[in-house]
Write a protein that holds these residues in place. Structure first.
Motif, mmCIF file in Angstrom:
data_model
loop_
_atom_site.group_PDB
_atom_site.id
_atom_site.type_symbol
_atom_site.label_atom_id
_atom_site.label_comp_id
_atom_site.label_asym_id
_atom_site.label_seq_id
_atom_site.Cartn_x
_atom_site.Cartn_y
_atom_site.Cartn_z
ATOM 1 N N HIS A 377 16.079 36.317 37.217
ATOM 2 C CA HIS A 377 16.270 37.493 36.360
ATOM 3 C C HIS A 377 17.676 37.508 35.756
ATOM 4 O O HIS A 377 17.872 37.955 34.618
ATOM 5 C CB HIS A 377 16.051 38.772 37.169
ATOM 6 C CG HIS A 377 14.609 39.055 37.447
ATOM 7 N ND1 HIS A 377 14.174 40.193 38.088
ATOM 8 C CD2 HIS A 377 13.486 38.339 37.177
ATOM 9 C CE1 HIS A 377 12.862 40.175 38.192
ATOM 10 N NE2 HIS A 377 12.424 39.057 37.654
ATOM 11 N N ALA A 378 18.649 37.040 36.509
ATOM 12 C CA ALA A 378 20.037 37.082 36.044
ATOM 13 C C ALA A 378 20.271 36.171 34.844
ATOM 14 O O ALA A 378 21.265 36.321 34.131
ATOM 15 C CB ALA A 378 20.981 36.678 37.179
ATOM 16 N N ARG A 379 19.360 35.222 34.616
ATOM 17 C CA ARG A 379 19.505 34.325 33.473
ATOM 18 C C ARG A 379 18.952 34.943 32.178
ATOM 19 O O ARG A 379 19.077 34.345 31.111
ATOM 20 C CB ARG A 379 18.785 33.004 33.757
ATOM 21 C CG ARG A 379 19.438 32.202 34.873
ATOM 22 C CD ARG A 379 18.715 30.888 35.131
ATOM 23 N NE ARG A 379 19.401 30.134 36.173
ATOM 24 C CZ ARG A 379 20.446 29.342 35.981
ATOM 25 N NH1 ARG A 379 20.935 29.202 34.762
ATOM 26 N NH2 ARG A 379 21.005 28.707 36.987
ATOM 27 N N CYS A 380 18.328 36.093 32.283
ATOM 28 C CA CYS A 380 17.748 36.754 31.111
ATOM 29 C C CYS A 380 18.752 37.736 30.510
ATOM 30 O O CYS A 380 19.442 38.457 31.244
ATOM 31 C CB CYS A 380 16.469 37.498 31.493
ATOM 32 S SG CYS A 380 15.187 36.434 32.191
ATOM 33 N N LYS A 381 18.822 37.766 29.214
ATOM 34 C CA LYS A 381 19.783 38.632 28.543
ATOM 35 C C LYS A 381 19.398 40.099 28.669
ATOM 36 O O LYS A 381 18.220 40.447 28.711
ATOM 37 C CB LYS A 381 19.902 38.245 27.073
ATOM 38 C CG LYS A 381 20.602 36.914 26.854
ATOM 39 C CD LYS A 381 20.962 36.714 25.398
ATOM 40 C CE LYS A 381 21.796 35.437 25.222
ATOM 41 N NZ LYS A 381 22.216 35.237 23.823
ATOM 42 N N ILE A 382 20.419 40.931 28.717
ATOM 43 C CA ILE A 382 20.229 42.373 28.788
ATOM 44 C C ILE A 382 20.588 42.988 27.441
ATOM 45 O O ILE A 382 21.597 42.652 26.844
ATOM 46 C CB ILE A 382 21.105 42.979 29.906
ATOM 47 C CG1 ILE A 382 20.616 42.490 31.271
ATOM 48 C CG2 ILE A 382 21.077 44.503 29.866
ATOM 49 C CD1 ILE A 382 21.456 42.965 32.422
#
Length: 555
Positions: A377-382
């Protein structure tokens, strides 16, 4: 004259039908709403109520009034000519195999195709009854079903990636993303409704083919829906969004949309207003990591680096796997308060009743305890939460219409064998095409919704954020990409499944982070294994029952 000596077969298939329709709802209905729950656009209770309505409407209002006895012509009906009892037995065996595999798959968390489940069950029956099975490359054949395991996800991944790329580069990654989103959202609403209108016009079982209906009429309907919704969005939806998101008025709720231009006033006439100090927009990227150990020390060095560096690149607050607020489980909510009381005490019995009725829609389907998934999840942009909120309306709309389409199309998977058996029993002759009474569709529609209400949380978890980080814009792209894939595939006669399309579309959206590790490939492998197991398992179960019944010695 009715085949009264085979009443037991009719009773058996009726029980199997109820289980099959219930598990169809628990497995397939969850596909339509999984991304909405994972993105925090809808809660499980909200989805539970919506699914009961949309599946019922789809099954009863749009469901097929004439059902083919043999789904997709997968086996030859001629084998049963002059022997209606054997056809009843074949349909009962197929329904048993389908219901049993759907129950096993749903319990294990496999999102499987209910269409391919009944096809597999009929193949097993065909082998046991020595009926020819269609293997060659024809519409609905076994070879096409196997090809759909790869073709459907790939097509859906491409279409969802295209849809999300327009949102990502056209809106989300702009410095003024919210302002651009406010201008663009009416067009996305209109486009969504136009695509799904075409979906219902072309794909509804009672609708004529596109050739019969006429391409001109279809284009007219699509354009009419597009421009009609576009006007309504500007007149009613945009003032609502302006009031809620720009002015931050938390009193405004979705049911105030009909007020339209009145919401532009300083003090609009609100009915049932929300709390003045309520939350305007939730955090759609709230950390879903719910492990008891809230530190990041147990992560590997590479996983720590990903969580920290990715967060810094996004210029957002640090996203690390800290503990999410723990959601009370149904056992704690309904059973624990009266646990000390005797089993027959009214308060404890009431607790058991509430647990039975609501345990399926009060479970946490968002949180997880997997540090590797947290690193994914941390590799996905916010992106900006207000901009994400704009797409919640498109997402809910697409999910509801996909569910209606599912109710209209897939109700035949459970009803078909039951209707065939009932018609054969009643007429005392083999039925190739049978009328489907409305009362059957009513029962099936209710069971589809009930299946999700009680047991749909299993598949919601499997297809939600277990694959990649989900948000409203990503969820909308996933559902619209899947809908477009189903539409196009139906035109070329490829028997694809909405389950496969949604799984592939989710991967396509995840890969738009331009990082292959932004997708949980372990979960994809788990889901794919369920697709591969469906045909042989459903076929083996139904084939064994059919073979034993045909070869059982008797006096």
């Amino acid at each position: 004259m009715a085949l009264t000596k085979y009443n037991w077969i009719l009773a058996l298939i009726t029980i199997c039908f109820c289980v099959s329709a219930f598990m169809n709802g628990a497995n397939d209905v969850a596909n339509s709403y999984a991304t909405s729950v994972a993105a925090r656009t809808l809660t499980m209770p909200q989805v539970g109520f919506l699914s009961m309505i949309t599946e019922f409407v789809g099954a009863v209002a749009l469901g097929n009034r004439v059902t083919n006895t043999i789904k997709n012509g997968i086996i030859s009906i001629k084998r049963f000519d002059g022997n209606p009892g054997s056809l009843m037995l074949a349909m009962a065996s197929a329904e048993f195999g389908s219901a049993t595999w759907l129950a096993i798959a749903t319990t294990a968390g496999y999102p499987v195709s209910t269409t391919q489940t009944i096809v597999g069950a009929l193949i097993g029956v065909g082998f046991a009854a020595d009926s020819p099975v269609v293997w060659s490359w024809k519409s609905g054949s076994v070879s096409q079903v196997a090809a759909s395991w790869v073709v459907a996800p790939l097509l859906a991944a491409c279409f969802s990636a295209i849809v999300f790329s327009t949102i990502k580069f056209g809106i989300m990654e702009r410095s003024n993303s919210f302002q651009i989103g406010m201008l663009a959202i009416p067009f996305y609403l209109a486009f969504t409704c136009a695509v799904l209108a075409l979906f219902l016009v072309v794909e509804a079982p009672q609708a004529p083919s596109l050739e019969e209906f006429g391409a001109g009429k279809a284009v007219g309907i699509v354009l009419g829906v597009f421009f009609g919704i576009l006007i309504l969005a500007y007149v009613f939806v945009r003032p609502y969004l302006q009031r809620r998101l720009v002015k931050g008025d938390s009193r405004i709720k979705f049911y105030h949309i009909p007020l339209g231009p009145l919401l532009m006033k300083d003090d609009p006439p609100l009915y049932w207003p929300g709390k003045a100090d309520g939350v305007v927009v939730i955090d759609y990227y709230e950390n879903a990591y719910a492990a008891k150990d809230s530190s990041i020390e147990h992560l590997s060095d590479s996983e720590k680096d990903v969580a920290i560096s990715t967060s810094l690149e996004k210029a957002n607050p640090l996203v690390v796997p800290t503990a999410r607020h723990r959601i009370v489980t149904p056992e704690e909510r309904f059973l624990a308060p009266s646990k000390h009381l005797p089993a027959v005490h009214p308060s404890r019995l009431y607790g058991f009743l509430k647990y039975f009725l609501f345990q399926g829609v009060t479970r946490d389907c968002v949180s997880h305890e997997d540090p590797r998934l947290q690193a994914t999840h941390a590799r996905c942009k916010i992106y900006d939460n207000r901009t994400e909120h704009l797409f919640t309306y498109c997402q809910v709309l697409s999910a509801m219409l996909m569910s209606i389409a599912h109710g209209s199309n897939d109700v035949a998977n459970a009803v078909g064998p039951w209707a065939a058996t009932y018609s054969t029993w009643e007429a005392n002759k083999v039925a190739t095409k049978v009328p489907t009474p409305v009362w059957m569709l009513v029962i099936a529609g209710f069971l589809l919704g009930a299946g999700f209400w009680f047991f749909g949380f299993k598949i919601i978890r499997a297809l939600g954020n277990r694959i990649t980080q989900m948000s409203p814009s990503r969820g909308f792209s996933t559902e619209l990409g899947a809908a477009i894939t189903v539409l196009l595939a139906s035109r070329v006669g490829l028997p694809i499944s909405t389950t496969q399309c949604l799984a592939g579309a989710t991967v396509g959206v995840g890969l738009m982070n331009f990082d292959i590790r932004a997708v949980n490939w372990r979960q994809i492998a788990f889901i794919f294994s369920g697709w591969v197991l469906t045909l042989p398992c459903a076929g083996l179960l139904s084939g064994l029952v059919m073979a034993m019944a045909l070869n059982t010695p008797h006096l």
